[in-house]
Design a protein around this motif. Structure first.
Motif, PDB file in Angstrom:
ATOM      1  N   GLN A 197       0.846  -1.178   0.000  1.00 33.10           N
ATOM      2  CA  GLN A 197       0.000   0.000   0.000  1.00 33.10           C
ATOM      3  C   GLN A 197       0.889   1.239   0.000  1.00 33.10           C
ATOM      4  OE1 GLN A 197      -2.009  -1.344   3.536  1.00 33.10           O
ATOM      5  NE2 GLN A 197      -3.796  -2.084   2.410  1.00 33.10           N
ATOM      6  N   LEU A 198       0.294   2.373  -0.317  1.00 28.52           N
ATOM      7  CA  LEU A 198       1.071   3.608  -0.363  1.00 28.52           C
ATOM      8  C   LEU A 198       0.303   4.698   0.367  1.00 28.52           C
ATOM      9  CD1 LEU A 198       2.020   3.182  -4.052  1.00 28.52           C
ATOM     10  CD2 LEU A 198       3.734   3.772  -2.342  1.00 28.52           C
ATOM     11  N   TYR A 199       1.051   5.546   1.045  1.00 33.19           N
ATOM     12  CA  TYR A 199       0.402   6.618   1.773  1.00 33.19           C
ATOM     13  C   TYR A 199      -0.217   7.618   0.798  1.00 33.19           C
ATOM     14  CZ  TYR A 199      -0.375  10.458   4.990  1.00 33.19           C
ATOM     15  OH  TYR A 199      -0.961  11.459   5.709  1.00 33.19           O
ATOM     16  N   ASN A 200      -1.486   7.931   1.022  1.00 34.79           N
ATOM     17  CA  ASN A 200      -2.236   8.928   0.253  1.00 34.79           C
ATOM     18  C   ASN A 200      -2.677   8.493  -1.141  1.00 34.79           C
ATOM     19  OD1 ASN A 200      -3.408  11.597   0.211  1.00 34.79           O
ATOM     20  ND2 ASN A 200      -1.898  12.131  -1.336  1.00 34.79           N
ATOM     21  N   LEU A 201      -2.417   7.236  -1.531  1.00 39.26           N
ATOM     22  CA  LEU A 201      -2.820   6.846  -2.887  1.00 39.26           C
ATOM     23  C   LEU A 201      -4.339   6.931  -3.062  1.00 39.26           C
ATOM     24  CD1 LEU A 201      -1.981   5.899  -5.684  1.00 39.26           C
ATOM     25  CD2 LEU A 201      -2.062   3.547  -4.886  1.00 39.26           C
ATOM     26  N   HIS A 202      -5.094   6.651  -2.000  1.00 42.03           N
ATOM     27  CA  HIS A 202      -6.560   6.673  -2.126  1.00 42.03           C
ATOM     28  C   HIS A 202      -7.054   8.070  -2.510  1.00 42.03           C
ATOM     29  CE1 HIS A 202      -6.024   8.417   1.813  1.00 42.03           C
ATOM     30  NE2 HIS A 202      -7.301   8.657   1.953  1.00 42.03           N
ATOM     31  N   MET A 225      16.440  17.861  -4.640  1.00 38.68           N
ATOM     32  CA  MET A 225      16.159  18.912  -3.659  1.00 38.68           C
ATOM     33  C   MET A 225      17.438  19.685  -3.375  1.00 38.68           C
ATOM     34  SD  MET A 225      12.996  18.544  -2.871  1.00 38.68           S
ATOM     35  CE  MET A 225      13.058  19.751  -1.584  1.00 38.68           C
ATOM     36  N   PRO A 226      17.321  20.981  -3.114  1.00 40.23           N
ATOM     37  CA  PRO A 226      18.509  21.716  -2.679  1.00 40.23           C
ATOM     38  C   PRO A 226      19.034  21.100  -1.381  1.00 40.23           C
ATOM     39  CG  PRO A 226      16.628  23.194  -3.032  1.00 40.23           C
ATOM     40  CD  PRO A 226      16.115  21.812  -3.146  1.00 40.23           C
ATOM     41  N   GLU A 227      20.351  21.175  -1.225  1.00 44.17           N
ATOM     42  CA  GLU A 227      21.009  20.628  -0.036  1.00 44.17           C
ATOM     43  C   GLU A 227      20.274  21.048   1.256  1.00 44.17           C
ATOM     44  OE1 GLU A 227      23.833  18.998  -0.927  1.00 44.17           O
ATOM     45  OE2 GLU A 227      24.404  18.339   1.092  1.00 44.17           O
ATOM     46  N   GLY A 228      20.011  20.073   2.107  1.00 43.59           N
ATOM     47  CA  GLY A 228      19.453  20.402   3.420  1.00 43.59           C
ATOM     48  C   GLY A 228      17.955  20.667   3.442  1.00 43.59           C
ATOM     49  N   GLU A 229      17.313  20.596   2.277  1.00 41.37           N
ATOM     50  CA  GLU A 229      15.865  20.816   2.249  1.00 41.37           C
ATOM     51  C   GLU A 229      15.154  19.492   2.026  1.00 41.37           C
ATOM     52  OE1 GLU A 229      14.261  23.638   2.646  1.00 41.37           O
ATOM     53  OE2 GLU A 229      15.428  25.319   1.847  1.00 41.37           O
ATOM     54  N   ASP A 230      13.925  19.393   2.497  1.00 45.53           N
ATOM     55  CA  ASP A 230      13.063  18.318   2.045  1.00 45.53           C
ATOM     56  C   ASP A 230      11.799  18.973   1.504  1.00 45.53           C
ATOM     57  OD1 ASP A 230      11.321  18.811   4.225  1.00 45.53           O
ATOM     58  OD2 ASP A 230      12.526  17.521   5.516  1.00 45.53           O
ATOM     59  N   PRO A 231      10.950  18.181   0.830  1.00 48.46           N
ATOM     60  CA  PRO A 231       9.772  18.802   0.214  1.00 48.46           C
ATOM     61  C   PRO A 231       8.937  19.587   1.235  1.00 48.46           C
ATOM     62  CG  PRO A 231      10.042  16.581  -0.609  1.00 48.46           C
ATOM     63  CD  PRO A 231      11.075  16.760   0.470  1.00 48.46           C
ATOM     64  N   ASP A 232       8.875  19.082   2.469  1.00 48.60           N
ATOM     65  CA  ASP A 232       8.087  19.760   3.492  1.00 48.60           C
ATOM     66  C   ASP A 232       8.632  21.158   3.773  1.00 48.60           C
ATOM     67  OD1 ASP A 232       6.425  20.381   5.647  1.00 48.60           O
ATOM     68  OD2 ASP A 232       7.725  19.358   7.080  1.00 48.60           O
ATOM     69  N   GLY A 280       8.375  11.048   3.063  1.00 43.95           N
ATOM     70  CA  GLY A 280       7.738  11.064   4.374  1.00 43.95           C
ATOM     71  C   GLY A 280       6.287  11.508   4.349  1.00 43.95           C
ATOM     72  N   TYR A 281       5.602  11.187   5.437  1.00 42.80           N
ATOM     73  CA  TYR A 281       4.198  11.570   5.572  1.00 42.80           C
ATOM     74  C   TYR A 281       4.042  13.091   5.553  1.00 42.80           C
ATOM     75  CZ  TYR A 281       3.982   6.757   7.182  1.00 42.80           C
ATOM     76  OH  TYR A 281       4.098   5.410   7.272  1.00 42.80           O
ATOM     77  N   PHE A 282       4.955  13.791   6.241  1.00 42.12           N
ATOM     78  CA  PHE A 282       4.870  15.251   6.277  1.00 42.12           C
ATOM     79  C   PHE A 282       5.062  15.860   4.890  1.00 42.12           C
ATOM     80  CE2 PHE A 282       5.531  15.082  10.934  1.00 42.12           C
ATOM     81  CZ  PHE A 282       4.507  15.931  11.304  1.00 42.12           C
ATOM     82  N   ASP A 283       5.925  15.211   4.092  1.00 44.68           N
ATOM     83  CA  ASP A 283       6.153  15.706   2.729  1.00 44.68           C
ATOM     84  C   ASP A 283       4.866  15.618   1.920  1.00 44.68           C
ATOM     85  OD1 ASP A 283       8.881  16.081   3.286  1.00 44.68           O
ATOM     86  OD2 ASP A 283       9.344  14.007   2.770  1.00 44.68           O
ATOM     87  N   VAL A 284       4.217  14.465   2.004  1.00 45.28           N
ATOM     88  CA  VAL A 284       2.946  14.291   1.290  1.00 45.28           C
ATOM     89  C   VAL A 284       1.954  15.346   1.756  1.00 45.28           C
ATOM     90  CG1 VAL A 284       0.932  12.808   0.966  1.00 45.28           C
ATOM     91  CG2 VAL A 284       3.208  11.788   0.986  1.00 45.28           C
ATOM     92  N   PHE A 285       1.842  15.435   3.057  1.00 40.30           N
ATOM     93  CA  PHE A 285       0.862  16.313   3.672  1.00 40.30           C
ATOM     94  C   PHE A 285       1.061  17.751   3.191  1.00 40.30           C
ATOM     95  CE2 PHE A 285      -1.348  18.067   7.416  1.00 40.30           C
ATOM     96  CZ  PHE A 285      -2.469  17.267   7.356  1.00 40.30           C
ATOM     97  N   ARG A 286       2.313  18.188   3.210  1.00 36.19           N
ATOM     98  CA  ARG A 286       2.622  19.564   2.830  1.00 36.19           C
ATOM     99  C   ARG A 286       2.277  19.831   1.373  1.00 36.19           C
ATOM    100  NH1 ARG A 286       2.794  23.484   5.832  1.00 36.19           N
ATOM    101  NH2 ARG A 286       4.027  22.241   7.264  1.00 36.19           N
ATOM    102  N   LEU A 287       2.630  18.891   0.505  1.00 37.72           N
ATOM    103  CA  LEU A 287       2.351  19.090  -0.921  1.00 37.72           C
ATOM    104  C   LEU A 287       0.854  19.134  -1.184  1.00 37.72           C
ATOM    105  CD1 LEU A 287       5.375  18.694  -1.294  1.00 37.72           C
ATOM    106  CD2 LEU A 287       4.881  17.244  -3.248  1.00 37.72           C
ATOM    107  N   VAL A 288       0.121  18.245  -0.523  1.00 39.96           N
ATOM    108  CA  VAL A 288      -1.335  18.227  -0.710  1.00 39.96           C
ATOM    109  C   VAL A 288      -1.926  19.561  -0.253  1.00 39.96           C
ATOM    110  CG1 VAL A 288      -3.486  17.173   0.054  1.00 39.96           C
ATOM    111  CG2 VAL A 288      -1.563  15.721  -0.595  1.00 39.96           C
ATOM    112  N   LEU A 289      -1.452  20.059   0.883  1.00 39.95           N
ATOM    113  CA  LEU A 289      -1.954  21.332   1.386  1.00 39.95           C
ATOM    114  C   LEU A 289      -1.650  22.466   0.403  1.00 39.95           C
ATOM    115  CD1 LEU A 289      -1.136  21.297   5.201  1.00 39.95           C
ATOM    116  CD2 LEU A 289      -3.252  20.693   4.028  1.00 39.95           C
ATOM    117  N   ALA A 290      -0.523  22.327  -0.310  1.00 39.51           N
ATOM    118  CA  ALA A 290      -0.154  23.370  -1.265  1.00 39.51           C
ATOM    119  C   ALA A 290      -0.854  23.180  -2.613  1.00 39.51           C
ATOM    120  CB  ALA A 290       1.364  23.385  -1.464  1.00 39.51           C
ATOM    121  N   GLY A 291      -1.711  22.169  -2.687  1.00 43.87           N
ATOM    122  CA  GLY A 291      -2.480  21.981  -3.915  1.00 43.87           C
ATOM    123  C   GLY A 291      -1.848  21.021  -4.914  1.00 43.87           C
TER     124      GLY A 291
END
Ligand SMILES: [Zn+2]
Length: 608
Positions: free
Chosen positions: A239-244, A332-339, A261-272
């Motif tokens: 299974q995959l997080y957020n696939l549904h 990703m730029p050094e030291g950053e994650d999608p979140d 990560g979960y936070f990465d998914v969450f942040r991107l979804v919030l940003a549309g």
């Protein structure tokens, strides 16, 4: 009763007139793109209850009741899930194809219910409990509002045993809680909540039913992330997080973004950015890659740029290639994650990074180039070894051909040789016998009359090297396919080590191993005490070569048996001779010094 196809369930959810349906019970007024009214669940009088047509969901800002058309029908009218789907389908005028399937209710129904009830309780804790001040502050620190967290079903599992009491009061069965992975039984028999002092992300199956949780620890300790254990409804490798939520957007974009990560998914979804998913705390598996292929032809990997992130990128990328998905890598730029990136700059900050994404193989070449791996013959050989797995993985013939072309141009090795190498699973191209090679002079496993069990020893030796020094794990990950391990329990160990290289031998790592694998691990660990301490580098290479040669030797044995049994006829003679020659050539590529010895024996080369 028959099974309702998943596509139909999606279609019903998407076609449901949620505003009309809920409007029958609640007086709704349009507010922007949403509809608001008094909440029927907590009996509110203010317009705190929102129906969000764009998401096909409802949500109460006070009591945090939330869900889709099915959960509305279930909660309001006491329907079970299949009945709710049928009712919603009837209202939307959708005919449910009756496919023959298991009769009677799904025996897993109590597990789904338990997880749903638990999720509800966890969310309430997060939003209301005085005990949850820290997690609320934590979310605030990450710029996630409580409303957003509630709307997406985030939760908090408090420390202590409050969860057990609450579930008892809600009438949930101890056995069901255990089977759903919500509780765990300790060795002394005591039952404890599985999640304690953790912020919880609910994980859903494709139908949108909560099946488990990913939990981030909010106090010092290990492991930082803990998932639900495997259960009849939760399969972390499948299974995959957020696939549904993401699948509709993925189909529309014909592409998926993978983050770690979960936070990465969450942040991107919030940003549309909606076509985003994450694996469940492990490297992407073949099953997950196959699942994604059902929705998308291309994938963009958006992992961290550190070592662990790169490892995950290449492993996951190869899995996707194997399933015919084209893979791009965004860096990703050094030291950053999608979140962090999107938190600062919104979706706009992500756009150029996605646009700058390059093909998986190109990215590998780029990294090898930076390390100077294309300079000098020796290095170039190793560079090839690292590129071959990706060429091999490409299931799509066009991608594969392009890869062969690219690597050939870059290294000067002909496409024919590369193609052969890719097909042969051979890790090293044949070296000219007169060129000094790093492997010359090493002890070699004999080609003939090998000791039985020699390759099992090689499997153990390889694991031992990885245990002794974790930095061998990524090298093994790129060079040693899982199939080389033929002993099931050792393969299990190998896969476990690849999955969580940083946790090897921690309590949580052991907990996920079968008892047999735990024993095997102890044996491997004791290798040194028994046999002394071999050179790691050499042990690794020898073990690899031994394992790589194993299927070839089996084939040779078969041919020999044919010969001995005089099953060789005039018809098959040429084919068999040809086959034998090919196998010997491949073995020579693995053991160049063997070739040299044979030539010396025959006097083909000057013995000086
Ligand atoms: Zn409410």
């Amino acid at each position: 009763m028959s099974m309702i196809p998943e596509e139909t369930v999606d279609q019903v959810r998407e076609s449901a007139d949620l505003v009309g349906l809920i409007g029958e019970a609640v007086e709704l007024k349009r507010t922007g793109s949403d509809y608001r009214g008094p909440c029927p669940f907590h009996g509110g009088t203010h317009r705190n209850f929102a129906v969000i047509p764009k998401k096909n969901r409802y949500y109460c800002f006070v009591c945090h009741a939330s869900g889709d058309v099915f959960s509305w029908l279930m909660k309001r009218f006491g329907m079970d899930y299949p009945t709710a789907v049928r009712e919603a389908a009837r209202r939307a005028g959708i005919v449910i194809p009756e496919t023959p399937g298991r009769s009677g209710p799904d025996p897993r129904e109590p597990l789904f219910e338990a997880v749903a009830v638990a999720q509800d309780w966890f969310t309430r804790q997060l939003l209301e409990s005085p005990e949850a001040a820290d997690p609320r502050a934590y979310l605030e620190g990450r710029e996630i509002t409580l409303d957003t967290a509630g709307e997406h079903g985030l939760g908090y599992a408090p420390p202590g045993r409050g969860f057990l009491t609450a579930m008892k009061e809600l009438g949930l069965d101890d056995k069901v809680l255990l089977e759903a992975g919500l509780t765990a039984q300790r060795e002394d028999g005591k039952v404890v909540p599985r999640f304690r002092a953790r912020l919880l992300f609910p994980i859903h199956d494709l139908r949108g039913r909560a099946v488990g949780f990913g939990g981030r620890l909010l106090v010092p300790g290990e492991p930082k992330y803990l998932n639900s254990p495997e259960s009849p409804i939760f399969h972390k490798g499948k299974q995959l997080y957020n696939l549904h939520q993401a699948k509709t957007a993925i189909r529309k974009e014909e592409s998926v973004i993978l983050v770690e990560g979960y936070f990465d998914v969450f942040r991107l979804v919030l940003a549309g950015v909606e076509h985003v998913v994450a694996p469940l705390g492990t490297a992407l598996t073949g099953d997950q890659a196959g699942l994604l292929r059902r929705f998308a032809r291309t994938a963009t990997l958006l992992y961290d740029s550190d070592q662990a992130g790169l490892r995950a990128t290449f492993r996951g990328g190869d899995e996707l290639l194997r399933h015919g998905v084209r893979v791009r890598v965004a860096t990703m730029p050094e030291g950053e994650d999608p979140d962090t990136l999107v938190r600062k700059g919104g979706a706009a900050a992500l756009q150029p990074i996605l646009e700058d994404g390059i093909d998986l193989l190109e990215r590998k070449i780029q990294l090898l180039e930076r390390k100077g791996w294309f300079e000098g013959v020796e290095h170039q050989r190793e560079a090839l070894d690292r590129l071959l797995p990706t060429i091999r993985a490409a299931a799509d013939p066009i991608t594969r051909d392009l890869y062969l072309k690219t690597v050939s141009e870059r290294t000067g090795v002909s496409r024919e040789v590369l193609r052969e190498q890719a097909a042969a699973r051979a890790a090293a191209p044949p070296a000219p016998p007169d060129a000094p090679t790093p492997s010359r002079g090493r002890p070699v496993a004999p080609v003939r009359r090998r000791r039985p069990g020699l390759e099992v020893a090689a499997e153990r030796l390889l694991l031992w090297v990885m245990l002794r020094d974790r930095s061998w794990i990524p090298k093994a990950a790129t060079e040693v396919p899982v199939e080389w391990f033929e002993t099931p329990v050792l393969r299990e160990l190998y896969e476990a080590m690849l999955r969580s290289p940083e946790n090897v031998q921690s309590a949580i790592f052991l907990e996920h191993l079968s008892p047999l694998a735990q024993k095997a691990l102890a044996r491997v660990d004791g290798y040194e005490a028994k046999y002394g301490s071999p050179d790691l580098d050499r042990a690794f290479v020898d073990a690899c070569r031994s394992l790589e040669a194993r299927p070839l030797r089996k084939k040779l044995d078969e041919i020999k048996a044919l010969r001995d049994g005089r099953s060789i006829t005039a018809e098959n003679f040429d084919t068999i001779v040809q086959e034998e020659r090919e196998i010997r050539n491949k073995l020579s590529a693995i053991f160049p010094e063997e070739l040299l010895k044979r030539k010396l024996r025959r006097g083909d080369v000057d013995a000086r």
